[in-house]
Design a protein around this motif. Structure first.
Motif, PDB file in Angstrom:
ATOM      1  N   LEU A  44       0.825  -1.203   0.000  1.00 37.13           N
ATOM      2  CA  LEU A  44       0.000   0.000   0.000  1.00 37.13           C
ATOM      3  C   LEU A  44       0.867   1.264   0.000  1.00 37.13           C
ATOM      4  CD1 LEU A  44      -2.701  -1.044   2.619  1.00 37.13           C
ATOM      5  CD2 LEU A  44      -2.918  -1.071   0.140  1.00 37.13           C
ATOM      6  N   VAL A  45       0.535   2.205  -0.855  1.00 35.90           N
ATOM      7  CA  VAL A  45       1.248   3.476  -0.908  1.00 35.90           C
ATOM      8  C   VAL A  45       0.854   4.307   0.306  1.00 35.90           C
ATOM      9  CG1 VAL A  45       1.665   5.563  -2.252  1.00 35.90           C
ATOM     10  CG2 VAL A  45       1.260   3.388  -3.424  1.00 35.90           C
ATOM     11  N   GLU A  46       1.833   4.814   1.037  1.00 39.84           N
ATOM     12  CA  GLU A  46       1.571   5.513   2.293  1.00 39.84           C
ATOM     13  C   GLU A  46       0.592   6.667   2.128  1.00 39.84           C
ATOM     14  OE1 GLU A  46       1.556   6.583   6.214  1.00 39.84           O
ATOM     15  OE2 GLU A  46       2.425   4.775   5.348  1.00 39.84           O
ATOM     16  N   THR A  47       0.718   7.428   1.032  1.00 33.43           N
ATOM     17  CA  THR A  47      -0.138   8.600   0.845  1.00 33.43           C
ATOM     18  C   THR A  47      -1.610   8.225   0.617  1.00 33.43           C
ATOM     19  OG1 THR A  47       0.472   8.571  -1.507  1.00 33.43           O
ATOM     20  CG2 THR A  47       1.708  10.058  -0.063  1.00 33.43           C
ATOM     21  N   LEU A  48      -1.849   7.007   0.155  1.00 32.17           N
ATOM     22  CA  LEU A  48      -3.221   6.571  -0.102  1.00 32.17           C
ATOM     23  C   LEU A  48      -3.694   5.518   0.895  1.00 32.17           C
ATOM     24  CD1 LEU A  48      -3.102   6.226  -4.010  1.00 32.17           C
ATOM     25  CD2 LEU A  48      -4.064   8.107  -2.668  1.00 32.17           C
ATOM     26  N   LEU A  49      -2.821   5.142   1.821  1.00 32.42           N
ATOM     27  CA  LEU A  49      -3.120   4.040   2.720  1.00 32.42           C
ATOM     28  C   LEU A  49      -4.358   4.289   3.570  1.00 32.42           C
ATOM     29  CD1 LEU A  49      -0.443   1.947   4.503  1.00 32.42           C
ATOM     30  CD2 LEU A  49      -2.506   2.546   5.733  1.00 32.42           C
ATOM     31  N   GLU A  50      -4.464   5.505   4.101  1.00 27.95           N
ATOM     32  CA  GLU A  50      -5.593   5.838   4.966  1.00 27.95           C
ATOM     33  C   GLU A  50      -6.910   5.715   4.201  1.00 27.95           C
ATOM     34  OE1 GLU A  50      -6.963   9.543   7.845  1.00 27.95           O
ATOM     35  OE2 GLU A  50      -4.865   9.331   7.266  1.00 27.95           O
ATOM     36  N   SER A  51      -6.911   6.182   2.965  1.00 24.38           N
ATOM     37  CA  SER A  51      -8.104   6.092   2.134  1.00 24.38           C
ATOM     38  C   SER A  51      -8.445   4.634   1.817  1.00 24.38           C
ATOM     39  CB  SER A  51      -7.891   6.860   0.832  1.00 24.38           C
ATOM     40  OG  SER A  51      -8.931   6.603  -0.087  1.00 24.38           O
ATOM     41  N   GLU A  52      -7.407   3.811   1.556  1.00 22.00           N
ATOM     42  CA  GLU A  52      -7.633   2.401   1.236  1.00 22.00           C
ATOM     43  C   GLU A  52      -8.217   1.649   2.428  1.00 22.00           C
ATOM     44  OE1 GLU A  52      -7.322   0.879  -1.612  1.00 22.00           O
ATOM     45  OE2 GLU A  52      -6.419   2.475  -2.771  1.00 22.00           O
ATOM     46  N   LEU A  53      -7.693   1.924   3.610  1.00 23.93           N
ATOM     47  CA  LEU A  53      -8.147   1.202   4.802  1.00 23.93           C
ATOM     48  C   LEU A  53      -9.506   1.676   5.296  1.00 23.93           C
ATOM     49  CD1 LEU A  53      -4.878   0.909   6.950  1.00 23.93           C
ATOM     50  CD2 LEU A  53      -6.014  -0.915   5.679  1.00 23.93           C
ATOM     51  N   PHE A  54      -9.671   3.002   5.354  1.00 23.82           N
ATOM     52  CA  PHE A  54     -10.853   3.564   6.010  1.00 23.82           C
ATOM     53  C   PHE A  54     -11.896   4.124   5.047  1.00 23.82           C
ATOM     54  CE2 PHE A  54      -7.059   4.495   8.762  1.00 23.82           C
ATOM     55  CZ  PHE A  54      -7.222   3.368   9.565  1.00 23.82           C
ATOM     56  N   GLY A  55     -11.541   4.251   3.751  1.00 23.46           N
ATOM     57  CA  GLY A  55     -12.470   4.789   2.779  1.00 23.46           C
ATOM     58  C   GLY A  55     -12.451   6.315   2.756  1.00 23.46           C
ATOM     59  N   HIS A  56     -13.144   6.903   1.787  1.00 26.79           N
ATOM     60  CA  HIS A  56     -13.212   8.372   1.727  1.00 26.79           C
ATOM     61  C   HIS A  56     -14.529   8.816   1.093  1.00 26.79           C
ATOM     62  CE1 HIS A  56     -11.279   7.473  -2.311  1.00 26.79           C
ATOM     63  NE2 HIS A  56     -12.309   8.219  -2.674  1.00 26.79           N
ATOM     64  N   THR A  88      -8.096  15.878  -3.560  1.00 29.59           N
ATOM     65  CA  THR A  88      -7.926  15.915  -5.013  1.00 29.59           C
ATOM     66  C   THR A  88      -7.898  14.498  -5.580  1.00 29.59           C
ATOM     67  OG1 THR A  88      -6.638  17.944  -4.835  1.00 29.59           O
ATOM     68  CG2 THR A  88      -6.474  16.723  -6.902  1.00 29.59           C
ATOM     69  N   GLY A  89      -8.764  14.231  -6.533  1.00 33.40           N
ATOM     70  CA  GLY A  89      -8.823  12.899  -7.137  1.00 33.40           C
ATOM     71  C   GLY A  89      -9.904  12.016  -6.546  1.00 33.40           C
ATOM     72  N   ALA A  90     -10.538  12.461  -5.455  1.00 32.09           N
ATOM     73  CA  ALA A  90     -11.629  11.680  -4.846  1.00 32.09           C
ATOM     74  C   ALA A  90     -12.921  11.992  -5.587  1.00 32.09           C
ATOM     75  CB  ALA A  90     -11.742  12.013  -3.366  1.00 32.09           C
ATOM     76  N   LEU A  91     -13.079  11.370  -6.735  1.00 34.92           N
ATOM     77  CA  LEU A  91     -14.204  11.682  -7.615  1.00 34.92           C
ATOM     78  C   LEU A  91     -15.506  11.031  -7.174  1.00 34.92           C
ATOM     79  CD1 LEU A  91     -12.358  11.396 -11.059  1.00 34.92           C
ATOM     80  CD2 LEU A  91     -12.708  13.418  -9.618  1.00 34.92           C
ATOM     81  N   GLN A  92     -15.407  10.024  -6.316  1.00 35.86           N
ATOM     82  CA  GLN A  92     -16.610   9.372  -5.799  1.00 35.86           C
ATOM     83  C   GLN A  92     -16.338   8.783  -4.424  1.00 35.86           C
ATOM     84  OE1 GLN A  92     -17.502   6.383  -8.712  1.00 35.86           O
ATOM     85  NE2 GLN A  92     -15.763   5.097  -8.177  1.00 35.86           N
ATOM     86  N   THR A  93     -17.420   8.520  -3.699  1.00 37.47           N
ATOM     87  CA  THR A  93     -17.279   7.916  -2.374  1.00 37.47           C
ATOM     88  C   THR A  93     -16.738   6.500  -2.521  1.00 37.47           C
ATOM     89  OG1 THR A  93     -19.074   9.233  -1.443  1.00 37.47           O
ATOM     90  CG2 THR A  93     -18.529   7.175  -0.314  1.00 37.47           C
ATOM     91  N   LYS A  94     -15.800   6.150  -1.634  1.00 38.75           N
ATOM     92  CA  LYS A  94     -15.178   4.827  -1.703  1.00 38.75           C
ATOM     93  C   LYS A  94     -15.239   4.147  -0.342  1.00 38.75           C
ATOM     94  CE  LYS A  94     -10.791   2.481  -2.595  1.00 38.75           C
ATOM     95  NZ  LYS A  94      -9.393   2.615  -3.015  1.00 38.75           N
ATOM     96  N   TYR A  95     -15.670   2.889  -0.341  1.00 36.75           N
ATOM     97  CA  TYR A  95     -15.643   2.095   0.879  1.00 36.75           C
ATOM     98  C   TYR A  95     -14.204   1.640   1.150  1.00 36.75           C
ATOM     99  CZ  TYR A  95     -20.729   1.703   0.597  1.00 36.75           C
ATOM    100  OH  TYR A  95     -22.074   1.981   0.552  1.00 36.75           O
ATOM    101  N   GLY A  96     -13.771   1.718   2.402  1.00 37.20           N
ATOM    102  CA  GLY A  96     -12.453   1.233   2.761  1.00 37.20           C
ATOM    103  C   GLY A  96     -12.470  -0.261   3.027  1.00 37.20           C
ATOM    104  N   PHE A  97     -11.281  -0.841   3.191  1.00 38.26           N
ATOM    105  CA  PHE A  97     -11.180  -2.283   3.402  1.00 38.26           C
ATOM    106  C   PHE A  97     -11.939  -2.739   4.647  1.00 38.26           C
ATOM    107  CE2 PHE A  97      -6.945  -1.895   1.038  1.00 38.26           C
ATOM    108  CZ  PHE A  97      -7.515  -2.302  -0.162  1.00 38.26           C
ATOM    109  N   PHE A  98     -11.918  -1.919   5.703  1.00 43.05           N
ATOM    110  CA  PHE A  98     -12.618  -2.309   6.931  1.00 43.05           C
ATOM    111  C   PHE A  98     -14.116  -2.475   6.680  1.00 43.05           C
ATOM    112  CE2 PHE A  98      -8.773  -0.887   9.149  1.00 43.05           C
ATOM    113  CZ  PHE A  98      -8.661  -1.889  10.113  1.00 43.05           C
ATOM    114  N   GLU A  99     -14.709  -1.517   5.971  1.00 45.10           N
ATOM    115  CA  GLU A  99     -16.145  -1.614   5.677  1.00 45.10           C
ATOM    116  C   GLU A  99     -16.438  -2.786   4.748  1.00 45.10           C
ATOM    117  OE1 GLU A  99     -18.725   2.037   5.322  1.00 45.10           O
ATOM    118  OE2 GLU A  99     -16.749   2.962   5.005  1.00 45.10           O
TER     119      GLU A  99
END
Length: 331
Positions: A86-98, A104-115
């Motif tokens: 996992l890339v550190e700069t995107l890790l939080e988004s990957e794990l927890f979602g956004h 910038t670049g968050a064009l849609q809501t994303k579920y994280g791995f936990f969800e």
């Protein structure tokens, strides 16, 4: 070569151990692996966190999958994530979602791995590679059993089982200030250690037979005879890459053999004792530092100087390997 069919069959069809598929089979008749099987059966029905330790290639994810397959969550999702990828700069988004527009670049809501793993099992592989910043957020999720997406304030409740794994000693990382002690205690309620292949060589013939059958079936080829000398060479070899290396060795031998017999010449030169095997059973008495120097040198030769690959096999990060190379004058 003796087929060892009785022991092989008893392990594959162990009636205690439910597996999701035949690809997830855990093999071993050695006392140390039987202890691993026992621990899997004891911890599976619970929701306790499990920390699986072992060198690269020992099968940590297989153990995690076995725990899930024998748990009350078996009908729900098993989600595996390699923290080192996992890339550190995107890790939080990957794990927890956004949330959409949260950065910038968050064009849609994303579920994280936990969800995504909610109600199932979430497997964090190589958890020792997480930064201290991410560790603190992971600790909060484990403690509160809830997650907040990046850019949102709403909390999502989690009903999840967390299993983690590491090829590093998290205790040593705690001592070095690189891993949170409180998180370590949270993750390691039940520790399971998978021994390296060199410490359970009685399992090697069973693996050889299993992988011969697996790849010959896949390639639609008859199972070749295996010379006794091949088994002897494999029993003497140190297997720094563990079961994964043995699997690739058998696949290679099946592809490259000239006839219906696997001979020593069908093995990689690194595996043959005549071509520079690491002397694990040498009568020479060495200090721990001398042994480490020789082994690092051996792995660097085996990987043709590829430090990233060597660090992976050794179970240390590339920076630590660089320090040791400089220390021992191996550059």
């Amino acid at each position: 070569m003796e087929r060892h069919s009785d022991s092989y069959t008893s392990v594959v069809h162990d009636k205690r151990l439910r597996m999701d598929s035949l690809q997830d089979i855990i093999i071993g008749n050695s006392p140390s692996m039987k202890a691993v099987f026992d621990n899997i059966m004891k911890v599976a029905p619970t929701d306790s966190t499990v920390l699986i330790t072992g060198e690269s290639g020992t099968g940590k994810e297989l153990v995690a999958r076995a725990i899930h397959a024998n748990s009350n969550r078996r009908d729900n999702k098993f989600l595996a994530v390699d923290c080192s990828s996992l890339v550190e700069t995107l890790l939080e988004s990957e794990l927890f979602g956004h949330e959409k527009g949260s950065f910038t670049g968050a064009l849609q809501t994303k579920y994280g791995f936990f969800e995504l793993a909610n109600n199932g099992t979430f497997f964090l592989d190589e958890v020792g590679n997480l930064s201290l910043h991410t560790q603190s957020k992971l600790l909060r999720v484990i403690q509160n059993r809830e997650v907040v997406r990046v850019g949102d304030h709403r909390k999502t409740k989690l009903d999840i089982r967390i299993i983690s794994a590491s090829n590093k000693s998290l205790e040593e990382l705690v001592m070095a200030g690189e891993f949170r002690q409180d998180l370590y205690y949270r993750l390691s309620v039940v520790p399971i250690h998978i021994p390296p292949l060199r410490e359970r060589k009685e399992d090697i013939p069973i693996f050889i037979q299993y992988f011969l059958e697996k790849f010959c079936k896949k390639m639609k080829r008859p199972i070749p005879e295996t010379r006794t000398e091949v088994l002897e060479i494999m029993q003497q070899y140190a297997w720094p890459g563990n079961v994964r290396e043995l699997e690739h060795t058998i696949e290679r031998a099946i592809i490259l053999k000239d006839n219906d017999v696997i001979c020593a010449r069908d093995l990689s030169s690194f595996i043959s004792q005549k071509h520079g095997e690491f002397p694990m059973d040498s009568d020479e008495l060495l200090s721990l530092e001398e042994m480490e120097k020789k082994y690092i040198s051996f792995i660097l030769r085996r990987t043709r100087g590829k430090k990233a690959k060597a660090a992976e096999i050794l179970g240390i990060n590339p920076k630590t390997l660089g320090i040791k190379i400089k220390k021992y004058g191996l550059s």
